[in-house]
Motif scaffolding. Sequence first.
Motif, PDB file in Angstrom:
ATOM      1  N   TYR A  75     100.081  63.730  69.782  1.00 32.65           N
ATOM      2  CA  TYR A  75     100.264  62.906  68.586  1.00 32.65           C
ATOM      3  C   TYR A  75     100.755  63.746  67.409  1.00 32.65           C
ATOM      4  O   TYR A  75     101.498  63.259  66.569  1.00 32.65           O
ATOM      5  N   ARG A  76     100.364  64.992  67.359  1.00 28.31           N
ATOM      6  CA  ARG A  76     100.884  65.876  66.308  1.00 28.31           C
ATOM      7  C   ARG A  76     102.382  66.093  66.521  1.00 28.31           C
ATOM      8  O   ARG A  76     103.151  66.072  65.565  1.00 28.31           O
ATOM      9  N   VAL A  77     102.790  66.307  67.758  1.00 28.77           N
ATOM     10  CA  VAL A  77     104.219  66.436  68.061  1.00 28.77           C
ATOM     11  C   VAL A  77     104.942  65.151  67.650  1.00 28.77           C
ATOM     12  O   VAL A  77     106.000  65.188  67.016  1.00 28.77           O
ATOM     13  N   ALA A  78     104.354  64.009  67.981  1.00 29.83           N
ATOM     14  CA  ALA A  78     104.950  62.716  67.635  1.00 29.83           C
ATOM     15  C   ALA A  78     105.070  62.562  66.122  1.00 29.83           C
ATOM     16  O   ALA A  78     106.128  62.164  65.611  1.00 29.83           O
ATOM     17  N   ALA A  79     104.015  62.876  65.408  1.00 31.26           N
ATOM     18  CA  ALA A  79     104.039  62.752  63.945  1.00 31.26           C
ATOM     19  C   ALA A  79     105.116  63.651  63.349  1.00 31.26           C
ATOM     20  O   ALA A  79     105.854  63.245  62.440  1.00 31.26           O
ATOM     21  N   ASN A  80     105.244  64.854  63.879  1.00 32.57           N
ATOM     22  CA  ASN A  80     106.270  65.772  63.382  1.00 32.57           C
ATOM     23  C   ASN A  80     107.675  65.243  63.657  1.00 32.57           C
ATOM     24  O   ASN A  80     108.567  65.338  62.802  1.00 32.57           O
ATOM     25  N   LYS A  81     107.889  64.690  64.840  1.00 34.19           N
ATOM     26  CA  LYS A  81     109.203  64.139  65.182  1.00 34.19           C
ATOM     27  C   LYS A  81     109.560  62.958  64.289  1.00 34.19           C
ATOM     28  O   LYS A  81     110.703  62.806  63.862  1.00 34.19           O
ATOM     29  N   ILE A  82     108.588  62.110  64.008  1.00 35.00           N
ATOM     30  CA  ILE A  82     108.830  60.953  63.140  1.00 35.00           C
ATOM     31  C   ILE A  82     109.157  61.421  61.730  1.00 35.00           C
ATOM     32  O   ILE A  82     110.098  60.933  61.102  1.00 35.00           O
ATOM     33  N   THR A  83     108.403  62.381  61.251  1.00 30.94           N
ATOM     34  CA  THR A  83     108.670  62.936  59.920  1.00 30.94           C
ATOM     35  C   THR A  83     110.058  63.574  59.886  1.00 30.94           C
ATOM     36  O   THR A  83     110.804  63.379  58.922  1.00 30.94           O
ATOM     37  N   ASP A  84     110.390  64.326  60.916  1.00 24.94           N
ATOM     38  CA  ASP A  84     111.726  64.928  60.991  1.00 24.94           C
ATOM     39  C   ASP A  84     112.813  63.867  60.926  1.00 24.94           C
ATOM     40  O   ASP A  84     113.838  64.052  60.274  1.00 24.94           O
ATOM     41  N   TYR A  85     112.590  62.763  61.616  1.00 26.34           N
ATOM     42  CA  TYR A  85     113.584  61.690  61.598  1.00 26.34           C
ATOM     43  C   TYR A  85     113.792  61.169  60.181  1.00 26.34           C
ATOM     44  O   TYR A  85     114.909  61.017  59.720  1.00 26.34           O
ATOM     45  N   TYR A  86     112.693  60.882  59.474  1.00 24.72           N
ATOM     46  CA  TYR A  86     112.816  60.337  58.128  1.00 24.72           C
ATOM     47  C   TYR A  86     113.378  61.349  57.134  1.00 24.72           C
ATOM     48  O   TYR A  86     113.870  60.977  56.087  1.00 24.72           O
ATOM     49  N   ARG A  87     113.317  62.616  57.476  1.00 28.05           N
ATOM     50  CA  ARG A  87     113.912  63.651  56.628  1.00 28.05           C
ATOM     51  C   ARG A  87     115.355  63.963  57.042  1.00 28.05           C
ATOM     52  O   ARG A  87     116.046  64.693  56.349  1.00 28.05           O
ATOM     53  N   SER A  88     115.795  63.424  58.147  1.00 26.90           N
ATOM     54  CA  SER A  88     117.082  63.809  58.727  1.00 26.90           C
ATOM     55  C   SER A  88     118.277  63.247  57.957  1.00 26.90           C
ATOM     56  O   SER A  88     118.195  62.222  57.286  1.00 26.90           O
ATOM     57  N   ARG A  89     119.376  63.917  58.127  1.00 27.70           N
ATOM     58  CA  ARG A  89     120.642  63.456  57.549  1.00 27.70           C
ATOM     59  C   ARG A  89     121.019  62.123  58.168  1.00 27.70           C
ATOM     60  O   ARG A  89     121.520  61.229  57.500  1.00 27.70           O
ATOM     61  N   ARG A  90     120.760  61.983  59.451  1.00 27.92           N
ATOM     62  CA  ARG A  90     121.071  60.735  60.165  1.00 27.92           C
ATOM     63  C   ARG A  90     120.427  59.534  59.473  1.00 27.92           C
ATOM     64  O   ARG A  90     121.063  58.513  59.252  1.00 27.92           O
ATOM     65  N   TYR A  91     119.156  59.677  59.136  1.00 28.06           N
ATOM     66  CA  TYR A  91     118.468  58.585  58.462  1.00 28.06           C
ATOM     67  C   TYR A  91     119.041  58.380  57.064  1.00 28.06           C
ATOM     68  O   TYR A  91     119.327  57.271  56.658  1.00 28.06           O
ATOM     69  N   ARG A  92     119.181  59.444  56.338  1.00 26.31           N
ATOM     70  CA  ARG A  92     119.626  59.366  54.947  1.00 26.31           C
ATOM     71  C   ARG A  92     121.032  58.796  54.822  1.00 26.31           C
ATOM     72  O   ARG A  92     121.344  58.135  53.853  1.00 26.31           O
ATOM     73  N   GLU A  93     121.881  59.047  55.766  1.00 25.46           N
ATOM     74  CA  GLU A  93     123.245  58.527  55.696  1.00 25.46           C
ATOM     75  C   GLU A  93     123.353  57.100  56.224  1.00 25.46           C
ATOM     76  O   GLU A  93     124.423  56.511  56.215  1.00 25.46           O
ATOM     77  N   GLY A  94     122.264  56.571  56.695  1.00 26.00           N
ATOM     78  CA  GLY A  94     122.251  55.180  57.136  1.00 26.00           C
ATOM     79  C   GLY A  94     123.013  54.927  58.422  1.00 26.00           C
ATOM     80  O   GLY A  94     123.577  53.850  58.610  1.00 26.00           O
ATOM     81  N   LEU A  95     122.982  55.883  59.331  1.00 26.13           N
ATOM     82  CA  LEU A  95     123.705  55.704  60.598  1.00 26.13           C
ATOM     83  C   LEU A  95     123.038  54.676  61.499  1.00 26.13           C
ATOM     84  O   LEU A  95     123.591  54.289  62.507  1.00 26.13           O
ATOM     85  N   ARG A  96     121.836  54.250  61.125  1.00 22.88           N
ATOM     86  CA  ARG A  96     121.124  53.290  61.949  1.00 22.88           C
ATOM     87  C   ARG A  96     121.389  51.850  61.529  1.00 22.88           C
ATOM     88  O   ARG A  96     120.673  50.949  61.914  1.00 22.88           O
ATOM     89  N   GLU A  97     122.417  51.627  60.712  1.00 23.50           N
ATOM     90  CA  GLU A  97     122.697  50.268  60.256  1.00 23.50           C
ATOM     91  C   GLU A  97     122.840  49.326  61.451  1.00 23.50           C
ATOM     92  O   GLU A  97     123.557  49.610  62.396  1.00 23.50           O
ATOM     93  N   VAL A  98     122.124  48.232  61.384  1.00 18.01           N
ATOM     94  CA  VAL A  98     122.199  47.222  62.434  1.00 18.01           C
ATOM     95  C   VAL A  98     122.937  46.026  61.847  1.00 18.01           C
ATOM     96  O   VAL A  98     122.636  45.577  60.758  1.00 18.01           O
ATOM     97  N   SER A  99     123.892  45.519  62.586  1.00 19.72           N
ATOM     98  CA  SER A  99     124.659  44.390  62.064  1.00 19.72           C
ATOM     99  C   SER A  99     123.785  43.140  61.981  1.00 19.72           C
ATOM    100  O   SER A  99     122.797  43.001  62.694  1.00 19.72           O
ATOM    101  N   LEU A 100     124.150  42.241  61.090  1.00 16.51           N
ATOM    102  CA  LEU A 100     123.404  40.999  60.915  1.00 16.51           C
ATOM    103  C   LEU A 100     123.379  40.202  62.212  1.00 16.51           C
ATOM    104  O   LEU A 100     122.385  39.577  62.543  1.00 16.51           O
TER     105      LEU A 100
END
Length: 182
Positions: A75-100
Amino acid sequence: MISDEKLIRKITRHNDRQAANELFERYYRKVYAYVFRQCGERELAMELTQDIFMAVFQGLHSFDGKRAAFGTWMYRVAANKITDYYRSRRYREGLREVSLEDRETEFPQDEDILERLSQRETLQQIMEIVAGYDLAWVRIFQMKCFEEKTFAEIARVLNLPDNTVKSRYYAMIRQIKKRYGE
Protein backbone atom coordinates in the motif's frame (compact mmCIF):
# COMPACT_ATOMS: atom_id res chain seq x y z
CA MET A 1 -3.36 -21.05 1.99
CA ILE A 2 0.32 -20.23 1.58
CA SER A 3 1.50 -17.17 3.52
CA ASP A 4 2.62 -14.01 1.75
CA GLU A 5 6.14 -14.55 3.09
CA LYS A 6 6.41 -18.03 1.53
CA LEU A 7 5.11 -16.74 -1.79
CA ILE A 8 7.62 -13.89 -1.70
CA ARG A 9 10.47 -16.32 -1.00
CA LYS A 10 9.39 -18.49 -3.95
CA ILE A 11 9.30 -15.45 -6.20
CA THR A 12 12.61 -13.93 -5.09
CA ARG A 13 14.58 -17.19 -4.86
CA HIS A 14 13.14 -19.24 -7.70
CA ASN A 15 11.39 -16.66 -9.90
CA ASP A 16 8.23 -18.73 -9.41
CA ARG A 17 5.48 -17.49 -11.76
CA GLN A 18 2.72 -19.42 -10.03
CA ALA A 19 3.60 -17.81 -6.69
CA ALA A 20 3.65 -14.39 -8.37
CA ASN A 21 0.23 -15.04 -9.89
CA GLU A 22 -1.16 -16.13 -6.53
CA LEU A 23 0.20 -13.03 -4.79
CA PHE A 24 -1.19 -10.84 -7.58
CA GLU A 25 -4.65 -12.45 -7.38
CA ARG A 26 -4.63 -12.16 -3.59
CA TYR A 27 -4.17 -8.38 -3.64
CA TYR A 28 -5.37 -7.13 -7.03
CA ARG A 29 -8.95 -6.25 -6.08
CA LYS A 30 -7.94 -4.49 -2.87
CA VAL A 31 -5.26 -2.42 -4.58
CA TYR A 32 -7.53 -1.61 -7.52
CA ALA A 33 -10.31 -0.47 -5.16
CA TYR A 34 -7.83 1.68 -3.23
CA VAL A 35 -6.58 3.31 -6.44
CA PHE A 36 -10.08 3.78 -7.84
CA ARG A 37 -11.20 5.62 -4.70
CA GLN A 38 -8.36 8.08 -5.26
CA CYS A 39 -8.72 8.70 -8.98
CA GLY A 40 -12.37 7.95 -9.75
CA GLU A 41 -11.73 6.51 -13.23
CA ARG A 42 -11.81 2.82 -14.11
CA GLU A 43 -9.23 2.83 -16.88
CA LEU A 44 -6.81 5.04 -14.99
CA ALA A 45 -7.23 2.88 -11.88
CA MET A 46 -6.49 -0.25 -13.92
CA GLU A 47 -3.41 1.38 -15.46
CA LEU A 48 -2.09 2.63 -12.12
CA THR A 49 -2.79 -0.75 -10.50
CA GLN A 50 -0.70 -2.44 -13.20
CA ASP A 51 2.10 0.06 -12.61
CA ILE A 52 1.89 -0.60 -8.89
CA PHE A 53 2.18 -4.36 -9.30
CA MET A 54 5.09 -3.95 -11.70
CA ALA A 55 6.85 -1.81 -9.10
CA VAL A 56 5.98 -4.28 -6.34
CA PHE A 57 7.39 -7.26 -8.23
CA GLN A 58 10.48 -5.34 -9.35
CA GLY A 59 11.13 -4.15 -5.80
CA LEU A 60 10.20 -7.37 -4.05
CA HIS A 61 13.87 -8.14 -3.32
CA SER A 62 14.00 -4.97 -1.17
CA PHE A 63 10.93 -5.91 0.88
CA ASP A 64 11.83 -6.40 4.55
CA GLY A 65 9.18 -8.37 6.42
CA LYS A 66 10.72 -7.28 9.74
CA ARG A 67 9.90 -3.62 9.07
CA ALA A 68 6.33 -4.01 7.79
CA ALA A 69 3.78 -6.57 6.68
CA PHE A 70 3.71 -7.18 2.94
CA GLY A 71 0.26 -5.58 2.57
CA THR A 72 1.44 -2.44 4.37
CA TRP A 73 4.54 -2.23 2.18
CA MET A 74 2.47 -2.74 -0.97
CA TYR A 75 0.00 0.00 0.00
CA ARG A 76 2.94 2.34 0.55
CA VAL A 77 4.14 1.55 -2.97
CA ALA A 78 0.59 2.19 -4.22
CA ALA A 79 0.31 5.49 -2.36
CA ASN A 80 3.65 6.61 -3.78
CA LYS A 81 2.63 5.69 -7.33
CA ILE A 82 -0.65 7.58 -7.00
CA THR A 83 1.14 10.62 -5.63
CA ASP A 84 3.67 10.40 -8.46
CA TYR A 85 0.83 10.34 -10.96
CA TYR A 86 -0.77 13.49 -9.54
CA ARG A 87 2.62 15.20 -9.59
CA SER A 88 3.41 14.04 -13.12
CA ARG A 89 3.63 16.14 -16.24
CA ARG A 90 1.14 13.76 -17.83
CA TYR A 91 -1.50 14.71 -15.29
CA ARG A 92 -0.67 18.40 -15.31
CA GLU A 93 -0.84 18.67 -19.09
CA GLY A 94 -4.25 17.04 -19.13
CA LEU A 95 -3.33 14.09 -21.34
CA ARG A 96 -6.10 12.11 -19.69
CA GLU A 97 -8.87 14.19 -21.26
CA VAL A 98 -11.87 11.98 -21.92
CA SER A 99 -14.24 13.03 -24.66
CA LEU A 100 -17.84 13.82 -23.77
CA GLU A 101 -18.96 10.91 -25.96
CA ASP A 102 -16.95 8.47 -23.86
CA ARG A 103 -18.40 9.94 -20.70
CA GLU A 104 -21.95 9.62 -22.00
CA THR A 105 -21.51 5.94 -22.79
CA GLU A 106 -20.00 5.37 -19.36
CA PHE A 107 -22.86 7.14 -17.51
CA PRO A 108 -26.14 6.91 -19.42
CA GLN A 109 -28.31 9.35 -17.41
CA ASP A 110 -27.66 13.10 -17.82
CA GLU A 111 -27.89 13.99 -14.12
CA ASP A 112 -25.67 11.08 -13.21
CA ILE A 113 -23.09 12.15 -15.81
CA LEU A 114 -22.90 15.69 -14.45
CA GLU A 115 -22.72 14.58 -10.85
CA ARG A 116 -20.03 12.00 -11.47
CA LEU A 117 -17.97 14.36 -13.64
CA SER A 118 -18.17 17.00 -10.95
CA GLN A 119 -17.11 14.52 -8.28
CA ARG A 120 -14.25 13.19 -10.42
CA GLU A 121 -12.95 16.67 -11.24
CA THR A 122 -13.19 17.74 -7.60
CA LEU A 123 -11.33 14.62 -6.48
CA GLN A 124 -8.61 15.25 -9.04
CA GLN A 125 -8.27 18.88 -7.96
CA ILE A 126 -8.05 17.88 -4.31
CA MET A 127 -5.42 15.23 -5.05
CA GLU A 128 -3.44 17.79 -7.05
CA ILE A 129 -3.35 20.07 -3.97
CA VAL A 130 -2.43 17.19 -1.65
CA ALA A 131 0.28 15.94 -4.03
CA GLY A 132 2.06 19.27 -3.53
CA TYR A 133 2.88 18.34 0.07
CA ASP A 134 5.76 16.17 1.29
CA LEU A 135 5.20 12.46 0.89
CA ALA A 136 4.69 11.96 4.64
CA TRP A 137 1.85 14.50 4.59
CA VAL A 138 0.30 12.90 1.50
CA ARG A 139 0.39 9.53 3.21
CA ILE A 140 -1.56 10.96 6.18
CA PHE A 141 -4.25 12.28 3.84
CA GLN A 142 -4.48 9.01 1.92
CA MET A 143 -4.67 6.89 5.04
CA LYS A 144 -7.35 9.10 6.61
CA CYS A 145 -9.54 9.64 3.54
CA PHE A 146 -9.08 6.50 1.46
CA GLU A 147 -8.08 3.83 3.95
CA GLU A 148 -10.40 5.30 6.60
CA LYS A 149 -7.85 4.91 9.39
CA THR A 150 -8.12 6.79 12.67
CA PHE A 151 -5.55 9.40 13.67
CA ALA A 152 -4.18 7.00 16.27
CA GLU A 153 -3.73 4.23 13.68
CA ILE A 154 -2.01 6.63 11.27
CA ALA A 155 0.28 7.89 14.04
CA ARG A 156 1.22 4.33 14.93
CA VAL A 157 1.94 3.31 11.31
CA LEU A 158 3.95 6.45 10.52
CA ASN A 159 5.62 6.56 13.95
CA LEU A 160 4.46 10.14 14.59
CA PRO A 161 2.72 11.80 17.54
CA ASP A 162 -1.08 11.91 17.26
CA ASN A 163 -1.08 15.71 17.37
CA THR A 164 1.37 15.93 14.47
CA VAL A 165 -0.85 13.70 12.35
CA LYS A 166 -3.93 15.76 13.23
CA SER A 167 -2.28 19.12 12.60
CA ARG A 168 -0.90 18.05 9.22
CA TYR A 169 -4.22 16.59 8.14
CA TYR A 170 -6.20 19.67 9.16
CA ALA A 171 -3.62 21.99 7.56
CA MET A 172 -4.23 20.19 4.24
CA ILE A 173 -8.00 20.41 4.75
CA ARG A 174 -7.73 24.17 5.43
CA GLN A 175 -5.70 24.59 2.23
CA ILE A 176 -8.29 22.67 0.21
CA LYS A 177 -11.13 24.75 1.65
CA LYS A 178 -9.20 27.97 1.05
CA ARG A 179 -8.58 27.01 -2.57
CA TYR A 180 -12.27 26.32 -3.15
CA GLY A 181 -13.61 29.21 -1.09
CA GLU A 182 -15.62 27.10 1.35
